[in-house]
Design a protein around this motif. Structure first.
Motif, short mmCIF file in Angstrom:
data_model
loop_
_atom_site.label_atom_id
_atom_site.label_comp_id
_atom_site.label_asym_id
_atom_site.label_seq_id
_atom_site.Cartn_x
_atom_site.Cartn_y
_atom_site.Cartn_z
N VAL A 1 0.83 -1.21 0.00
CA VAL A 1 0.00 0.00 0.00
C VAL A 1 0.86 1.26 0.00
CG1 VAL A 1 -1.55 1.36 1.48
CG2 VAL A 1 -2.06 -1.03 1.02
N ARG A 2 2.06 1.16 0.59
CA ARG A 2 2.91 2.34 0.69
C ARG A 2 3.85 2.49 -0.51
NH1 ARG A 2 6.89 4.55 5.59
NH2 ARG A 2 7.86 6.08 4.22
N ILE A 3 3.88 1.55 -1.42
CA ILE A 3 4.79 1.63 -2.58
C ILE A 3 4.01 2.19 -3.77
CG2 ILE A 3 6.31 0.36 -4.13
CD1 ILE A 3 6.61 -1.77 -1.96
N PRO A 4 4.28 3.42 -4.19
CA PRO A 4 3.54 3.99 -5.31
C PRO A 4 3.61 3.15 -6.58
CG PRO A 4 4.68 5.73 -4.14
CD PRO A 4 5.14 4.44 -3.54
N ALA A 5 4.73 2.46 -6.79
CA ALA A 5 4.87 1.63 -7.99
C ALA A 5 4.02 0.36 -7.92
CB ALA A 5 6.33 1.24 -8.22
N ALA A 6 3.45 0.08 -6.76
CA ALA A 6 2.50 -1.03 -6.56
C ALA A 6 3.13 -2.40 -6.82
CB ALA A 6 1.26 -0.86 -7.42
N ARG A 7 4.40 -2.54 -6.54
CA ARG A 7 5.04 -3.86 -6.62
C ARG A 7 6.31 -3.84 -5.81
NH1 ARG A 7 9.69 -4.27 -9.69
NH2 ARG A 7 10.09 -2.63 -11.25
N TRP A 8 6.75 -5.03 -5.41
CA TRP A 8 8.05 -5.17 -4.77
C TRP A 8 9.14 -5.06 -5.85
CZ3 TRP A 8 9.07 -7.47 0.41
CH2 TRP A 8 7.92 -7.49 1.21
N GLY A 9 10.32 -4.66 -5.44
CA GLY A 9 11.44 -4.59 -6.37
C GLY A 9 12.10 -5.94 -6.55
N ASN A 10 13.07 -5.98 -7.47
CA ASN A 10 13.80 -7.23 -7.72
C ASN A 10 15.25 -6.92 -8.08
OD1 ASN A 10 13.91 -6.63 -10.61
ND2 ASN A 10 11.75 -7.21 -10.68
N GLY A 11 16.01 -7.98 -8.26
CA GLY A 11 17.43 -7.82 -8.54
C GLY A 11 17.72 -7.06 -9.81
N GLU A 12 16.87 -7.21 -10.80
CA GLU A 12 17.07 -6.49 -12.06
C GLU A 12 16.98 -4.98 -11.85
OE1 GLU A 12 15.29 -6.37 -16.64
OE2 GLU A 12 14.36 -7.64 -15.11
N ASP A 13 16.05 -4.55 -10.99
CA ASP A 13 15.91 -3.12 -10.71
C ASP A 13 17.20 -2.54 -10.15
OD1 ASP A 13 13.14 -2.97 -11.43
OD2 ASP A 13 12.63 -3.89 -9.52
N ILE A 14 17.83 -3.27 -9.26
CA ILE A 14 19.08 -2.80 -8.65
C ILE A 14 20.24 -2.93 -9.63
CG2 ILE A 14 20.67 -3.08 -6.71
CD1 ILE A 14 17.83 -2.06 -6.00
N GLY A 15 20.28 -4.04 -10.37
CA GLY A 15 21.36 -4.26 -11.32
C GLY A 15 21.43 -3.19 -12.39
N ASN A 16 20.27 -2.77 -12.88
CA ASN A 16 20.26 -1.74 -13.92
C ASN A 16 20.82 -0.42 -13.42
OD1 ASN A 16 19.12 -3.47 -15.80
ND2 ASN A 16 17.02 -2.86 -15.35
N VAL A 17 20.51 -0.06 -12.18
CA VAL A 17 21.05 1.18 -11.62
C VAL A 17 22.55 1.05 -11.38
CG1 VAL A 17 20.91 2.81 -9.70
CG2 VAL A 17 18.83 1.79 -10.61
N ALA A 18 23.00 -0.13 -10.98
CA ALA A 18 24.43 -0.36 -10.78
C ALA A 18 25.19 -0.18 -12.10
CB ALA A 18 24.67 -1.75 -10.21
N VAL A 19 24.63 -0.69 -13.18
CA VAL A 19 25.27 -0.53 -14.50
C VAL A 19 25.37 0.95 -14.86
CG1 VAL A 19 24.98 -0.93 -16.98
CG2 VAL A 19 24.69 -2.82 -15.36
N PHE A 20 24.30 1.69 -14.61
CA PHE A 20 24.34 3.14 -14.89
C PHE A 20 25.42 3.83 -14.06
CE2 PHE A 20 22.81 7.27 -13.16
CZ PHE A 20 23.11 8.04 -14.28
N LEU A 21 25.47 3.54 -12.77
CA LEU A 21 26.47 4.19 -11.91
C LEU A 21 27.89 3.79 -12.29
CD1 LEU A 21 24.77 4.02 -8.40
CD2 LEU A 21 25.14 6.06 -9.81
N ALA A 22 28.05 2.62 -12.87
CA ALA A 22 29.37 2.16 -13.30
C ALA A 22 29.80 2.78 -14.62
CB ALA A 22 29.37 0.64 -13.42
N SER A 23 28.88 3.42 -15.30
CA SER A 23 29.17 3.93 -16.65
C SER A 23 29.65 5.38 -16.63
CB SER A 23 27.90 3.85 -17.51
OG SER A 23 26.98 4.88 -17.15
N GLY A 24 30.17 5.81 -17.77
CA GLY A 24 30.61 7.18 -17.93
C GLY A 24 29.47 8.18 -17.84
#
Length: 251
Positions: free
Chosen positions: A209-232
């Protein structure tokens, strides 16, 4: 055509990269063309090992117990003797739940040791060559409890608050040398650590109820941000704790 988002050909170290969110990070880095050293007590899932081999990606597992303070320096020395590490992801962590008045000190020390001390130690060991050569990406895994206090998790909250502050402190020292130090703070994630919560229909609904995206997160959500932060593309992002929480903190 080259892109600021392209990290193919680089090499990463991911602690705890064999399961849970760590596996999502490892998978995303492999998909981006990065060679990955996974430092963990158990090897990664056979499926990711097979997938890496099929796609011609290099995935190396090093057995490591982060509670052993002498083990990480020995392993880091061996890895760094063979190649440069461009990306460090400090993902490994542990959790113990007790009311504060009953929290065993040995349990408190163990959580702090693995979740905070080992992060600093890895940053020292793999960050020093990055500072020397003037480039590198360090990504720490923080938590919603870097911002909030939680309940019956005083050691974990203290450790993740420490990870956030350590990220900022290292930013201040290393950003002038071209090393980016940032952190990702996952929200509620559908991983093994939260199996009981996901299975509890009452508590799971309270969380959802408190998550506006209306779902739990997963490993892919975190992995994609890690790739971005690792990039130029993230070269001017320093000392940030990026919440990947489906909007949890905004509600």
């Amino acid at each position: 055509m080259s892109s600021a988002f392209d990290i193919a050909g680089q090499t990463a170290v991911v602690t705890g990269g064999g399961r849970g969110l760590g596996l999502g990070i490892t998978t995303a880095l492999l998909d981006a063309g990065v060679a990955v050293h996974v430092l963990s007590r158990r090897p990664p899932d056979e499926r990711i090992i097979e997938q890496a081999a099929e796609n011609g990606r290099r995935l190396v597992h090093h057995e490591l117990d982060l509670s052993d303070r002498a083990a990480l320096p020995r392993l880091a020395e061996r890895i760094l003797a063979d190649e440069e590490i461009d990306i460090l992801v400090n993902n490994a962590g542990t959790q113990e739940r007790h009311p504060a008045v009953e929290f065993p000190l040995e349990s408190f020390d163990r959580v702090i040791d693995i979740n905070l001390r080992s992060v600093f130690q890895a940053c020292q060991l793999f960050g020093a060559p990055m500072v020397e050569r003037g480039r590198g990406k360090i990504i720490n895994i923080a938590s919603m409890l870097s911002f909030q206090g939680g309940l019956n998790v005083s050691a974990y909250a203290a450790s993740k608050g420490g990870v956030a502050q350590l990220t900022k402190a290292l930013c201040n020292e290393w950003a002038p040398s071209g090393v980016n130090v940032n952190a990702i703070a996952p929200g509620y994630m559908d991983t093994e650590m939260n199996t009981a919560l996901v299975a509890d229909p009452v508590r799971s609904e309270q969380i959802m109820v408190r998550i506006p995206a209306a779902r739990w997160g997963n490993g892919e959500d975190i992995g994609n941000v890690a790739v971005f932060l690792a990039s130029g593309a993230a070269d001017y992002i320093h000392g940030q704790i990026i919440a990947v929480d489906g909007g949890w903190l905004a509600r």
